[in-house]
Motif scaffolding. Structure first.
Motif, short mmCIF file in Angstrom:
data_model
loop_
_atom_site.label_atom_id
_atom_site.label_comp_id
_atom_site.label_asym_id
_atom_site.label_seq_id
_atom_site.Cartn_x
_atom_site.Cartn_y
_atom_site.Cartn_z
N GLY A 168 8.08 4.71 11.03
CA GLY A 168 6.74 5.18 11.35
C GLY A 168 5.90 5.45 10.13
N VAL A 169 6.52 5.99 9.07
CA VAL A 169 5.79 6.27 7.83
C VAL A 169 5.30 4.97 7.19
CG1 VAL A 169 5.96 7.25 5.51
CG2 VAL A 169 7.03 8.43 7.43
N VAL A 170 6.15 3.95 7.16
CA VAL A 170 5.74 2.65 6.61
C VAL A 170 4.58 2.08 7.41
CG1 VAL A 170 6.47 0.24 6.36
CG2 VAL A 170 7.96 2.09 5.56
N THR A 171 4.66 2.14 8.73
CA THR A 171 3.58 1.63 9.57
C THR A 171 2.27 2.37 9.29
OG1 THR A 171 5.12 1.00 11.33
CG2 THR A 171 2.83 1.30 11.96
N THR A 172 2.34 3.69 9.18
CA THR A 172 1.14 4.48 8.91
C THR A 172 0.57 4.17 7.54
OG1 THR A 172 1.90 6.27 10.34
CG2 THR A 172 0.25 6.83 8.70
N LEU A 173 1.43 4.08 6.53
CA LEU A 173 0.95 3.83 5.17
C LEU A 173 0.33 2.44 5.05
CD1 LEU A 173 0.65 4.96 2.36
CD2 LEU A 173 2.94 4.11 1.80
N LEU A 174 0.90 1.46 5.72
CA LEU A 174 0.29 0.12 5.71
C LEU A 174 -1.14 0.18 6.23
CD1 LEU A 174 3.24 -2.12 6.97
CD2 LEU A 174 2.08 -2.33 4.77
N GLY A 175 -1.36 0.96 7.28
CA GLY A 175 -2.70 1.12 7.82
C GLY A 175 -3.63 1.82 6.86
N GLU A 176 -3.13 2.87 6.22
CA GLU A 176 -3.96 3.65 5.29
C GLU A 176 -4.29 2.87 4.03
OE1 GLU A 176 -5.44 6.55 5.92
OE2 GLU A 176 -4.60 6.29 7.93
N LEU A 177 -3.48 1.90 3.68
CA LEU A 177 -3.73 1.09 2.49
C LEU A 177 -4.50 -0.19 2.81
CD1 LEU A 177 -0.24 1.38 0.72
CD2 LEU A 177 -2.34 2.64 0.19
N SER A 178 -4.89 -0.35 4.06
CA SER A 178 -5.57 -1.57 4.50
C SER A 178 -7.07 -1.47 4.25
CB SER A 178 -5.31 -1.81 5.98
OG SER A 178 -6.01 -0.84 6.76
N GLY A 179 -7.79 -2.50 4.70
CA GLY A 179 -9.23 -2.56 4.51
C GLY A 179 -10.01 -1.47 5.21
N ARG A 180 -9.40 -0.77 6.15
CA ARG A 180 -10.12 0.31 6.81
C ARG A 180 -10.32 1.51 5.88
NH1 ARG A 180 -5.44 2.22 11.06
NH2 ARG A 180 -4.43 3.84 9.78
N ASN A 181 -9.59 1.52 4.78
CA ASN A 181 -9.79 2.54 3.75
C ASN A 181 -10.86 2.02 2.79
OD1 ASN A 181 -9.58 4.11 1.36
ND2 ASN A 181 -7.43 4.57 1.79
N GLU A 182 -11.94 2.76 2.62
CA GLU A 182 -13.06 2.28 1.80
C GLU A 182 -12.66 2.07 0.34
OE1 GLU A 182 -16.22 5.17 1.04
OE2 GLU A 182 -14.95 6.72 1.94
N TYR A 183 -11.56 2.66 -0.09
CA TYR A 183 -11.12 2.52 -1.47
C TYR A 183 -10.05 1.44 -1.63
CZ TYR A 183 -13.53 6.97 -1.86
OH TYR A 183 -14.48 7.96 -1.82
N SER A 184 -9.84 0.65 -0.59
CA SER A 184 -8.78 -0.36 -0.65
C SER A 184 -9.04 -1.43 -1.72
CB SER A 184 -8.60 -1.03 0.72
OG SER A 184 -9.77 -1.74 1.08
#
Length: 271
Positions: free
Chosen positions: A39-55
């Motif tokens: 679950g942590v890997v899945t969440t982190l992948l999302g947080e590091l994706s393009g939806r993060n303005e700092y990606s």
């Protein structure tokens, strides 16, 4: 520590906890029930994706290092094992990521006839008649039909794992994938474990299949499902009839695609 990581995944109620309990008898190994890293890997992948303005400041190499760091830090010095098996149903949907993070890692997917998985969960629900289960969000007014439907849908406990298993089985990263049947593990554990060691390329170890121990009673009680991760000390197959209505049982009777060699185009090892 120069530690190796492998992964246990597949379908629920299909022997992953039993397999972990057996493997953990080897002092070089660490294996346990499903943990948080999937679950942590899945969440982190999302947080590091393009939806993060700092990606725009994050490269794939940085993503790889951050994800790998999760494993290195979670399994810190207190885990002295040379070989770590992390268990999560999500790993079957993450083979491309695991291939890049741990190129030499192996994934063992535990499988079982879906009808018997649904039956096993229903049996637990009825056994714990006064304790609503987290599996069904502690709901108390459903029927066996609603419970089976909830388990089998794409977001359900069984349906998600089944779809992830098929994704892995028919994907391009099957070289390090093995399917271990629950029926083999319980009826012929010596052969099953020997096949696992051969798949991993590990030297044989004398496991005591008549003295297996695992305790997750506190976790199971909190989940409202005592016995969810219970393991019998002596490994063996138990013959019994299903408690499901025939139409519910038969709905899933033909879902064991791994039994048909014609449906195994990449020659995935099935034990």
């Amino acid at each position: 520590m120069n530690r190796r990581f492998h992964f246990i995944s597949g379908l629920p109620r299909s022997g992953s906890t039993l397999l972990s309990a057996i493997l953990s008898q080897n002092p070089r190994f660490h294996a346990s029930m499903s943990g948080p890293l999937g679950g942590v890997v899945t969440t982190l992948l999302g947080e590091l994706s393009g939806r993060n303005e700092y990606s725009v400041f994050i490269s794939d190499e940085q993503r790889r290092r951050m994800l790998k760091g999760l494993f290195d830090n979670y399994y810190g010095p207190e885990y002295g094992a040379e070989v770590v098996f992390d268990t999560n149903r999500a790993w079957c949907s993450k083979l491309p990521q695991l291939k890049q993070l741990f190129p030499q890692s192996k994934v063992i997917a535990c499988v079982r006839h879906v009808s018997w998985i649904i039956d096993s969960i229903e049996q637990l629900v009825r056994k714990n008649a006064f304790q609503p289960s987290s599996i069904f969000n502690y709901q108390t007014g459903s029927t066996v039909y609603a419970r089976a439907e909830g388990l089998a849908n794409g977001d359900g406990m069984v349906g998600y794992a089944y779809n992830a298993l098929k994704e892995a089985f028919y994907g391009e990263d099957t070289a390090n994938l093995m399917l271990l049947r629950y029926e083999t593990l319980t009826s012929d554990p010596a052969r099953a474990i020997a096949a696992v060691y051969d798949f991993l390329g590990e030297p044989a170890f004398a496991h005591d299949i008549n003295n297996v121990h695992f305790d997750a009673s506190e976790f199971d009680a909190k989940a409202g499902t005592p016995g969810l991760h219970a393991v019998r000390p002596r490994v063996g197959a138990i013959q019994r009839g299903s408690i499901l209505p025939p139409d519910v049982f038969n709905r899933f009777a033909n879902d064991a695609f791994w039994l048909d060699p014609g449906l195994n185009p990449r020659g995935v090892r099935v034990v």
